[in-house]
Design an enzyme around this catalytic site. Structure first.
Site, PDB file in Angstrom:
ATOM      1  N   ASP A  18      -4.799   9.497   9.603  1.00 29.78           N
ATOM      2  CA  ASP A  18      -3.449   9.032   9.910  1.00 29.78           C
ATOM      3  C   ASP A  18      -2.997   9.484  11.286  1.00 29.78           C
ATOM      4  O   ASP A  18      -3.231  10.617  11.697  1.00 29.78           O
ATOM      5  CB  ASP A  18      -2.450   9.549   8.862  1.00 29.78           C
ATOM      6  N   GLU A  48       0.864  -1.180   0.000  1.00 31.83           N
ATOM      7  CA  GLU A  48       0.000   0.000   0.000  1.00 31.83           C
ATOM      8  C   GLU A  48       0.901   1.231   0.000  1.00 31.83           C
ATOM      9  O   GLU A  48       1.620   1.491   0.970  1.00 31.83           O
ATOM     10  CB  GLU A  48      -0.890  -0.033   1.245  1.00 31.83           C
TER      11      GLU A  48
END
Length: 253
Positions: free
Chosen positions: A56, A45
């Site tokens: 995140d 990824e």
């Protein structure tokens, strides 16, 4: 079947690794991919750095900021990925937020993905309904899988709608919080994984957020197809460099 579907059709449990393109150094992307495949990783990824990454945690945010400062852009990432399929066989997925993709031009972005051998996209802030109405046909016409995230708060009805509009895997987010490492999953999380497994969805699930070691990897693959490791891998290459990842992978598998 595309590369993701082929990989998922095997009996093997999947280890996917996430890293931010352009980190630690601007030109590390290809070397990282080659080293990860060589050391037994099943899927990669590639994070497209963005200045406001809502999902995140601090480790990935910091790596994304460094990558942006290094000069990483969508255009340069596609340049780095040119001819990547001459040496790499495993599935490659780009994870990015919608704004940079929209700025690039979504038609152009999807075409570039297809040209360079990207197999799928994860766009956390692209709503399912908008995807179905405006972009599903574009993705499918270029053979690019759209991978959606589900969380402990996602309703069964929505999970089934996501499943019906997916053709690769479902990204099962282990927690309602942002990305980051943890030592183990608790009973509530394990029950959540079990509940999703018992829904008998047509698409397999791969667990992300919180996978950091052999314990969490084994917990994640007990009922699901695989797991994605991001923050702890980024911490590792920050300390040890990109050419010393064999020990990291061996400590997971």
């Amino acid at each position: 079947m595309n590369r993701i579907q082929n990989k998922l059709s095997t009996n093997k449990k999947i280890l996917s690794i996430y890293f931010s393109a352009g980190f630690p150094n601007l030109n590390d992307t290809k070397s990282l991919i080659e080293n990860l495949e060589k050391n037994g990783v099943d899927m990669i990824e590639i994070g497209l750095p963005f200045s406001d990454p809502l999902a995140d945690g601090p480790v990935i945010q910091a790596s994304s900021t460094t990558a942006l400062h290094n000069g990483m852009t969508s255009e340069f990432l596609f340049e780095q990925l040119t001819n990547i399929r001459e040496t790499i066989e495993i599935p490659l997925v780009i994870m990015g937020y919608f704004n940079p993709i929209l700025q690039f031009g979504i038609d152009n972005f999807i075409k570039k993905c297809a040209e360079t051998g990207i197999d799928g996209l994860i766009i956390p802030d692209l709503p399912l309904e908008i995807y179905i109405l405006e972009y599903k046909e574009l993705f499918e016409s270029h053979g690019i899988a759209m991978i959606f995230l589900i969380t402990p708060q996602t309703s069964d009805e929505r999970i089934r709608l996501i499943d019906a509009n997916s053709n690769a895997f479902i990204y099962l987010v282990s927690t309602a919080s942002v990305t980051g490492s943890r030592d183990s999953f608790d009973e509530i999380q394990m029950n959540y994984f079990e509940r999703i497994a018992n829904m008998n969805l047509k698409n397999p699930q791969i667990i992300g957020f919180g996978i950091s070691n052999k314990t969490t990897f084994q917990q994640a693959i007990k009922r699901q197809k695989g797991a994605i490791i991001g923050s702890s891998f980024i911490q590792y290459i920050s300390k040890n460099g990109i050419h010393s990842i064999e020990n990291f992978i061996n400590n997971i598998l």
